[in-house]
Scaffold this motif. Structure first.
Motif, PDB file in Angstrom:
ATOM      1  N   LYS A 112       0.823  -1.048  -0.056  1.00  0.00           N
ATOM      2  CA  LYS A 112       0.089  -0.031  -0.176  1.00  0.00           C
ATOM      3  C   LYS A 112       0.994   1.298   0.329  1.00  0.00           C
ATOM      4  O   LYS A 112       1.687   1.406   0.833  1.00  0.00           O
ATOM      5  N   ASP A 135      -8.615   5.359  -2.160  1.00  0.00           N
ATOM      6  CA  ASP A 135      -8.893   4.128  -1.503  1.00  0.00           C
ATOM      7  C   ASP A 135      -8.166   2.776  -2.096  1.00  0.00           C
ATOM      8  O   ASP A 135      -7.748   3.076  -3.240  1.00  0.00           O
ATOM      9  N   LEU A 136      -8.515   1.888  -1.639  1.00  0.00           N
ATOM     10  CA  LEU A 136      -8.331   0.365  -2.229  1.00  0.00           C
ATOM     11  C   LEU A 136      -8.796  -0.009  -3.494  1.00  0.00           C
ATOM     12  O   LEU A 136      -8.482  -0.979  -3.916  1.00  0.00           O
ATOM     13  N   ARG A 175      -5.993  -2.610   8.954  1.00  0.00           N
ATOM     14  CA  ARG A 175      -5.663  -1.368   8.321  1.00  0.00           C
ATOM     15  C   ARG A 175      -4.103  -0.939   8.416  1.00  0.00           C
ATOM     16  O   ARG A 175      -3.605  -1.198   9.428  1.00  0.00           O
ATOM     17  N   LEU A 176      -3.944  -0.114   7.492  1.00  0.00           N
ATOM     18  CA  LEU A 176      -2.743   0.671   7.728  1.00  0.00           C
ATOM     19  C   LEU A 176      -3.053   2.169   7.534  1.00  0.00           C
ATOM     20  O   LEU A 176      -4.189   2.572   6.794  1.00  0.00           O
ATOM     21  N   ASP A 177      -2.734   3.175   8.258  1.00  0.00           N
ATOM     22  CA  ASP A 177      -3.333   4.617   8.278  1.00  0.00           C
ATOM     23  C   ASP A 177      -2.588   5.053   6.992  1.00  0.00           C
ATOM     24  O   ASP A 177      -1.951   4.484   6.178  1.00  0.00           O
ATOM     25  N   GLU A 235     -13.414  -4.011   5.958  1.00  0.00           N
ATOM     26  CA  GLU A 235     -14.695  -2.855   5.738  1.00  0.00           C
ATOM     27  C   GLU A 235     -16.097  -3.153   5.164  1.00  0.00           C
ATOM     28  O   GLU A 235     -16.114  -4.344   4.484  1.00  0.00           O
ATOM     29  N   SER A 287      -7.102   2.624   4.028  1.00  0.00           N
ATOM     30  CA  SER A 287      -7.620   1.244   3.889  1.00  0.00           C
ATOM     31  C   SER A 287      -9.077   1.300   4.085  1.00  0.00           C
ATOM     32  O   SER A 287      -9.622   0.719   4.940  1.00  0.00           O
ATOM     33  N   SER A 288      -9.804   1.651   3.026  1.00  0.00           N
ATOM     34  CA  SER A 288     -11.066   1.278   2.758  1.00  0.00           C
ATOM     35  C   SER A 288     -11.522   1.016   1.342  1.00  0.00           C
ATOM     36  O   SER A 288     -10.526   1.655   0.361  1.00  0.00           O
ATOM     37  N   LEU A 301      -0.048  -5.108   2.942  1.00  0.00           N
ATOM     38  CA  LEU A 301      -1.565  -5.360   3.377  1.00  0.00           C
ATOM     39  C   LEU A 301      -2.077  -6.536   2.660  1.00  0.00           C
ATOM     40  O   LEU A 301      -1.928  -6.772   1.303  1.00  0.00           O
ATOM     41  N   ASN A 326      -9.831  -5.804   2.817  1.00  0.00           N
ATOM     42  CA  ASN A 326      -8.554  -5.794   3.352  1.00  0.00           C
ATOM     43  C   ASN A 326      -8.456  -6.320   4.660  1.00  0.00           C
ATOM     44  O   ASN A 326      -9.634  -6.422   5.674  1.00  0.00           O
TER      45      ASN A 326
END
Length: 272
Positions: free
Chosen positions: A84, A100-101, A117-119, A271, A90-91, A126, A114
């Motif tokens: 990432k 986002d992802l 999460r990673l901020d 999510e 991470s959404s 990830l 996912n």
């Protein structure tokens, strides 16, 4: 009438399953002949029991292992590793319109999510999957799956500070201790590279720990998640897990699973 083995993997007209070696071959574990050799040698277990008879019938829901390493018979499951990049939340759909992802998973037919999460400002490893049970075990801190981070911090971190991180620091949501911590090197006189390993899944935990000991994070990357290593995967790239990597993850998940079989992954940090 066609024999049961002539149907789709995992199904027959009598509902009795399919021969173990055929299902192993269909899942890509090995050729049917090699799978038969593995079974005959006593290297295959079904739901924890060693199986040596070639006529054993199983289903995709049975838990199969070769040499103690779990294998996935359900070919509808997908497991990806993403590096990432910084700036991605991470959404799968961000209500604030931030990157986002979704840009990474839109190419896949499966509904992927996912694991944890990673901020947004943290990069690195990830996992993306559609396996809820596996995701639950990997994301929940009670199962103790370790994550390793490399942080560049402000200031010169001393061995005494590293010892404090291992002993535990007090945060607003309770104490936390690194499972492992070591200084990797100095990035100039006023910056330090430190490696921290911990199993906690608390929000922004590495940044908050280092802030608490007086060394704010400049850059943070997750390099390892359980047995998975980021390796040379470039930021923004993703790939399928290898069979070896997947076997290691599945073994962790199955070893930690509720023996009653009631742990279905409904509590995943996914999510919605």
């Amino acid at each position: 009438m066609a024999s049961p083995d002539e149907g789709a993997p995992g199904h027959d007209s009598a509902g009795e399953g399919i021969r173990l070696q055929k299902l192993m071959a269909a899942a890509g574990v090995a050729s049917r002949r090699v799978s038969e050799d593995l079974i005959s040698a006593g290297r295959v277990t079904v739901n924890g029991d060693i199986v040596t008879e070639l006529g054993r019938r199983v289903h995709e829901t049975d838990r199969i292992a070769v040499d103690g390493t779990a294998i996935q018979l359900d070919t509808t499951r997908r497991y990806l590793m993403l590096n990432k990049p910084v700036g991605i939340v991470s959404s799968l759909s961000d209500e604030r319109g931030r990157p986002d992802l979704s840009r990474f998973v839109s190419r896949y037919e499966e509904r992927l999510f996912n694991v944890g999460r990673l901020d947004a400002q943290t990069s690195g490893l990830l996992i993306l999957t559609n396996d809820g049970e596996l995701a639950h075990v990997l994301a929940h801190p009670s199962f103790g799956v370790m994550k390793t981070y490399i942080a560049k911090t402000k200031g010169h971190i001393t061995p005494q500070t590293v010892a404090k991180l291992r002993a535990g620091v007090e945060l607003e949501d309770g104490p936390i201790a690194a499972d492992k911590a070591r200084i990797v090197g100095q990035a100039g006189a006023q910056e330090t590279i430190i490696e921290i390993t911990l199993h906690s899944g608390r929000n922004r935990i590495v940044r908050r720990m280092l802030e608490a000991v007086g060394h704010p994070v400049i850059d943070l990357v997750r390099r390892q998640f359980g047995p998975l290593h980021l390796g040379t995967l470039a930021p923004g790239e993703l790939r399928d897990l290898t069979k070896v990597e997947l076997g290691q993850l599945l073994t962790i998940a199955r070893d930690a699973a509720d023996p009653s079989g009631t742990d279905t992954g409904k509590g995943t940090d996914r999510e919605r």
